[in-house]
Design an enzyme around this catalytic site. Structure first.
Site, PDB file in Angstrom:
ATOM      1  N   VAL A 500       1.029  -1.278  -0.202  1.00  0.00           N
ATOM      2  CA  VAL A 500       0.096   0.245  -0.369  1.00  0.00           C
ATOM      3  C   VAL A 500       0.369   1.576  -0.111  1.00  0.00           C
ATOM      4  O   VAL A 500       1.984   1.513   0.323  1.00  0.00           O
ATOM      5  CB  VAL A 500      -0.700   0.180   0.672  1.00  0.00           C
ATOM      6  N   GLU A 501       0.209   2.670  -0.476  1.00  0.00           N
ATOM      7  CA  GLU A 501       0.742   3.210   0.181  1.00  0.00           C
ATOM      8  C   GLU A 501       2.613   3.668  -1.436  1.00  0.00           C
ATOM      9  O   GLU A 501       3.136   4.182  -0.928  1.00  0.00           O
ATOM     10  CB  GLU A 501       1.502   4.399   1.164  1.00  0.00           C
ATOM     11  N   GLY A 502       2.220   2.260  -2.388  1.00  0.00           N
ATOM     12  CA  GLY A 502       3.196   2.583  -3.491  1.00  0.00           C
ATOM     13  C   GLY A 502       3.305   1.524  -3.179  1.00  0.00           C
ATOM     14  O   GLY A 502       4.079   1.417  -2.154  1.00  0.00           O
TER      15      GLY A 502
END
Length: 823
Positions: A500-502
C-alpha cells in the site's frame, strides 16, 4: 626522479584542492605555487615551466568568464537542451512538491554533520505523553485481537466509541477545529503503541490521520469546508476514507481512468453547474464504514463551462456517503487483518462543484495536492506501524527465547537462534531511528518526499524480516492460531504494508533514487531549470554557473571517493566522539561514492537511466542506507551516547555499510558502458570490497541485550504496550523475565541434585519438594522455580479447537455480528 617529484606534487596539490572543494582560482594559485616551490627544490626547471604552461592553458579559459560562457558553456547548453528529457507536468509537480532536508547533504559527497546534529531532539510534549500514558494505554487494555480478527472481523463497538470519544481520528487536526493538534512524533508514538497490540486497530487509526480528507482539507479546503468537516472528523461524527486506487491504476495514480464531466444538472431542486462522475475504486481502507469519501478523478470540461481548458487534470472531491448513485461495496478481507476495507463504485453520479476540495478554482490541482500530502502521510503511518510491530517482536521474542528450553538450555543460547535474535534487535534499532527521523522532519516543517519513501520501503521490508525471524524462533508457538498466539496475525499482515501507499518494488526501483537524484543533487535540477529561462543571457549565465559547479563537484567526489577508499576512511575532520568518529568518516566515504556514481550514471546514460530500474534501485539503496545510518547516529547522540546501546548501533551500522558496498558493487558490475565501470571500480573500491556483515561476536552481544532486562532493551521497546494485563501475553512475559533469569542458577542447583541420584520423584513439583528437603534449594528458591514453571507453561502453550468452532458462523447457522455502522 625530480620530474616525478614535481608532477607528483602538482597532483597532490590539485587533489587536495579538489578534496576540500576550493574555488577554481584557489586551485590555480595553490597548484602553481606548489609546482614552483617543489620545482626549485628538486632543481627541475624544465618540468616546472612545462607544468606551469599546461596549468595556464587549462585555467585561463576557465577563469575568463565571458570567454568561457561563449566558447564552452553556450555549445554545451545547446547540446544539453537536446539530450535532456523534458520533465512531464506530473514529474515537475512531484519534484516541486517536497522539500530537501539532510538527505541533500548525503547526496553532496561531503556532508555537513553539524547540520544533522544541531537539529532539535524530538520529544513529546507533556500533553502528548499524558495521552500516551492515559487514553492510549487504556485503549490497548481493551484490545482482544483474537476477538477482532477471528470472531468479529472488526473492532468491537466499545473500541469504536472509545476512538471517537477520545479523538483518535483527529490527532493531526488543529485544536481550533476540535482536534488534538499533535506533533508528527506523537502521532507516530500512538501508532507504534497501538500496532504493538493490533494491526487492525493501528490501521484504523492511521488512515484518518494520513491521506484522509482531514489533511487535504487542512491544506486546501475552503473555509466553509474546514468549518463543517474538520470538527466532525475530529470527534468521529464523520468517518473518512480516500478513494485513489482502482483496478487499472495503482502505483501509477496519474493514469486513473475515473472521470468527471463538467455539466449542468439538478441539485436540491435547482439547475446548477456540477460534475457527472464515473469511477471504480478498490482497496479503500475504511470505505465500508465511511460517512465521507475523498475521491481522486480526472476532470474534463468539454462544453468549457469553467474556462477554455477541456482537460483539467486530476481533481479531488469530497462526497457524503448518501450521495445518490454512489455505491460502497462489500468488504475486502486483507490477509485475516480485518480493518475495514472495500470497493466504491459510481456511474454518472451528479454532484455540485462545491464538493471539490478547495472549490472550483482547485480543479486540476489534485496531483499536486496528493504528492504534497502523501510525503507527509507516508513518512508517519506505515513506518510507525512497522516500528511498533518490530518493537513488540523484540520484547516477545527476546523473552520467549530466554524462557523456552530445549536440551536443557534456553533456545536463545543456540547460535542459530542468536543469529535471528541479532537481526531482530539490530534491524529494530535501525527501524525505530528511521521512523523517528522522518517524524522529526515533518515536525520541522519539511515535506520529506525522499525520506518518506525511504522510511516506507525499508521500515516495512525490515518488519517483514523481523517477523520472519520472530516466527522462526517461536516455531510451533507462532504457527498455531488462537487467543494465545501473539505472533500469527502480525505475520499474516506484513505483506499488506508492503503493497500500500506505493508498492515496495515501485518505491525502491522508481521513487527513491528517481526523486533523490534530481531533488537532492546540488546542480542537476538547477541545470534543468536553466533550460526553462526565457532570456538567453540569463539562461546561459545560470547554466554556466551550474555546469562548472557540477564539474568541480564531480572531480571532488572522484578524489574524495578514491582518497577515503585508499585510507579506509581513517582521515578527515568529522563529527562524533572517540567511538562514533569512525562511523561518520565511513559515511563520508560512501556519500562521495554515491555522488560520483550517480553523476556518472546520469551523465553517461542520460534519460535512459529512468528505464534502468535495477541501477536506480541500487543507487537508491545507497542513499537509503546513508540516511538510515545518519538517523541512527542522531538517535545515539540524542539519547546521551549510551554505552549500553553500542552493540545495537554497531550491528545496525555495519549492516547498513555492508549493504551500501554491495549496492555500489551491483551498480558497477552491471553498468552498461564497461570502460566507465572499470574507472568507477578503481575510484570507489581501490583495494576491493572490504566491508563485512556484522560479526557473530557482535550478534551474540545484541542477542544477549534483547533476552535480558536492561536500559538498552527498554529504549528499544519504548512506545510498546507492555503492561502485564490479562489481555497482554507479551506484557506478562516481559514482567516474568527477571524471575526467569533469577531462576537459572537455581535450576542448575536442581539439575545437580537430580544428577546426584538423591532426587527420586518424576513430577516436577515433587522434585522441588525433595530438593528443598535435601537442602539443595531454599524455600524461596522453590517458590521462584514454581512461579517461573507455571508462568512459562502458560506462555509456551498453544490453543486447540473443536472443528465446529473453526467453521464460519454462516455455516453454523449463526447471525453475523452487526457492523459498526449498525452499532
Amino acid at each position: 626522479m625530480s620530474v616525478i617529484l614535481v608532477v607528483l606534487a602538482a597532483l597532490i596539490a590539485s587533489g587536495a584542492c579538489a578534496y576540500h572543494r576550493t574555488s577554481l582560482r584557489t586551485w590555480v594559485v595553490a597548484t602553481a605555487v606548489t609546482v614552483l616551490v617543489v620545482g626549485l627544490l628538486a632543481r627541475a626547471p624544465v618540468t616546472t615551466v612545462v607544468l606551469l604552461i599546461v596549468l595556464a592553458l587549462v585555467s585561463a579559459p576557465l577563469l575568463m568568464v565571458d570567454f568561457r560562457r561563449k566558447k564552452i558553456s553556450a555549445p554545451l547548453l545547446s547540446l544539453f537542451a537536446k539530450v535532456t528529457p523534458k520533465l512531464s507536468a506530473t514529474e515537475q509537480t512531484a519534484l516541486e512538491a517536497g522539500t530537501v532536508g539532510f538527505e541533500g547533504q548525503l547526496f553532496s559527497g561531503k556532508p555537513e554533520w553539524s547540520e544533522l546534529l544541531k537539529q532539535p531532539k524530538p520529544e513529546l510534549s507533556v500533553e502528548e505523553q499524558a495521552f500516551l500514558d492515559g487514553p492510549v494505554e487504556e485503549l490497548c487494555g481493551m484490545v482482544d485481537d483474537w476477538q477482532i480478527t477471528h470472531e468479529l472481523a472488526d473492532l468491537p463497538p466499545d473500541i469504536w466509541e472509545f476512538l471517537k470519544k477520545n479523538r483518535f481520528f483527529g490527532m493531526i487536526i488543529p485544536k481550533t477545529y476540535g482536534g488534538l493538534g499533535f506533533s508528527a512524533l506523537a502521532h507516530s508514538a500512538v501508532l507504534q503503541k497501538l500496532s504493538s497490540m493490533s494491526q487492525t486497530l493501528a490501521s484504523t487509526v492511521a488512515v484518518p490521520n494520513s491521506l484522509g480528507p482531514g489533511e487535504l482539507l487542512m491544506h486546501y479546503g475552503s473555509d466553509e469546508q474546514k468549518n463543517h468537516y474538520l470538527p466532525r472528523l475530529a470527534d468521529g461524527r464523520e468517518i473518512p476514507c480516500f478513494a485513489l486506487t482502482g483496478p487499472y491504476a495503482g502505483s501509477d495514480a496519474t493514469s486513473i481512468p475515473d472521470y468527471g464531466i463538467v455539466t449542468k444538472g439538478m441539485w436540491n431542486g435547482e439547475e446548477t453547474v456540477g460534475i457527472r462522475l464515473t469511477f471504480d475504486k478498490r482497496y479503500i481502507t475504511l470505505a465500508p464504514v465511511a460517512t465521507v469519501v475523498g475521491l481522486a478523478f480526472r476532470m474534463y470540461d468539454p462544453d468549457k463551462l469553467l474556462g477554455e481548458k477541456e482537460d483539467l487534470g486530476i481533481t479531488l472531491a469530497l462526497l457524503p456517503r448518501e450521495t445518490p448513485g454512489m455505491e460502497i461495496g462489500r468488504r475486502h478481507f486483507p490477509l485475516n487483518t480485518p480493518f475495514q476495507n472495500g470497493p466504491i463504485h459510481a456511474k454518472d453520479v451528479f454532484v455540485p462543484l462545491s464538493t471539490l476540495i478547495g472549490g472550483p478554482h482547485m480543479a486540476g490541482q489534485g496531483w499536486r495536492m496528493l504528492v504534497e500530502c502523501l510525503s507527509v502521510g507516508r513518512a508517519i503511518s506505515l513506518p510507525s506501524n512497522a516500528t511498533g510491530a518490530a518493537r513488540m517482536a523484540v520484547s516477545a521474542t527476546g523473552s520467549y527465547a530466554r524462557m523456552r528450553k530445549q536440551f536443557g538450555l534456553a533456545i536463545g543460547r543456540f547460535e542459530g537462534v542468536e543469529e535471528a535474535l541479532a537481526r531482530i534487535g539490530g534491524l529494530t534499532y535501525a527501524t525505530q531511528a528511521l521512523s523517528r527521523a522522518t517524524a522529526a522532519a515533518v515536525d520541522r516543517g519539511e515535506k520529506p518526499a525522499v525520506p518518506s519513501a525511504i522510511a516506507k520501503y525499508h521500515a516495512t521490508e525490515w518488519c517483514r524480516q523481523i517477523a520472519s525471524d520472530a516466527m522462526d524462533v517461536h516455531g510451533g508457538k507462532g504457527v498455531i492460531l488462537g487467543p494465545k498466539n501473539y505472533m500469527g496475525r502480525g505475520w499474516q499482515s506484513v505483506p499488506i504494508a508492503i503493497t500500500v501507499e506505493g508498492a515496495n518494488i515501485m518505491t525502491r526501483s522508481l521513487m527513491i533514487f528517481g526523486q533523490g537524484a534530481i531533488r537532492c543533487h546540488p546542480y542537476v535540477l538547477k541545470e534543468m531549470q536553466a533550460l526553462a529561462i526565457e532570456d538567453y543571457r540569463e539562461r546561459l549565465n545560470t547554466f554556466d554557473k551550474a555546469l562548472f559547479g557540477h564539474i568541480g563537484f564531480g572531480i571532488s567526489n572522484a578524489v574524495r571517493s578514491f582518497t577515503l577508499g585508499i585510507t579506509a576512511s581513517r582521515i578527515g575532520e568529522t563529527a562524533g566522539d572517540a567511538y562514533t568518529r569512525r562511523y561518520y568518516r565511513k559515511l563520508n566515504r560512501y556519500s562521495a561514492a554515491l555522488a560520483l556514481c550517480a553523476d556518472v550514471a546520469m551523465g553517461v546514460l542520460g534519460g535512459k537511466l529512468k528505464f534502468k530500474e535495477k541501477l536506480s534501485a541500487r543507487l537508491g539503496d545507497v542513499l537509503s542506507f546513508l540516511y538510515i545510518a545518519s538517523a541512527m547516529l542522531k538517535r545515539y547522540e540524542d539519547t546521551g551516547r549510551p554505552e549500553a546501546d553500542r552493540p545495537l548501533l554497531a550491528w545496525a551500522f555495519h549492516e547498513c555499510v555492508y549493504r551500501m558496498q554491495e549496492a555500489l558493487d551491483g551498480v558497477i558490475r552491471n553498468f552498461p558502458v564497461r570502460p566507465v565501470a572499470w574507472v568507477l571500480r578503481a575510484l570507489v573500491f581501490p583495494f576491493g570490497r572490504r566491508e563485512v556483515p556484522p560479526s557473530d561476536r557482535l550478534g551474540r552481544r545484541v542477542a544477549a541485550l534483547i533476552t535480558a532486562p536492561s536500559e538498552a532493551r527498554d529504549r528499544l521497546t519504548t512506545w510498546t504496550y507492555l503492561t502485564p494485563t490479562a489481555n497482554n501475553t507479551v506484557g506478562r512475559m516481559n514482567a516474568l523475565l527477571p524471575d526467569v533469569i533469577a531462576a537459572e542458577p537455581v535450576e542448575r542447583k536442581l539439575v545437580k541434585a537430580q544428577k546426584s541420584g538423591l532426587i527420586k520423584a518424576h513430577e516436577y513439583n515433587d522434585q522441588l519438594i525433595e530438593a528443598e528437603k535435601l537442602g539443595a534449594i531454599t524455600a524461596a528458591e522453590r517458590e521462584l522455580l514454581q512461579r517461573v514453571r507455571d508462568g512459562v507453561a502458560e506462555f509456551i502453550s498453544v490453543d486447540d479447537f473443536d472443528t465446529s468452532e473453526l467453521r464460519s458462523a454462516v455455516i453454523r447457522g449463526e447471525h453475523p455480528v452487526k457492523s459498526v455502522k449498525a452499532a
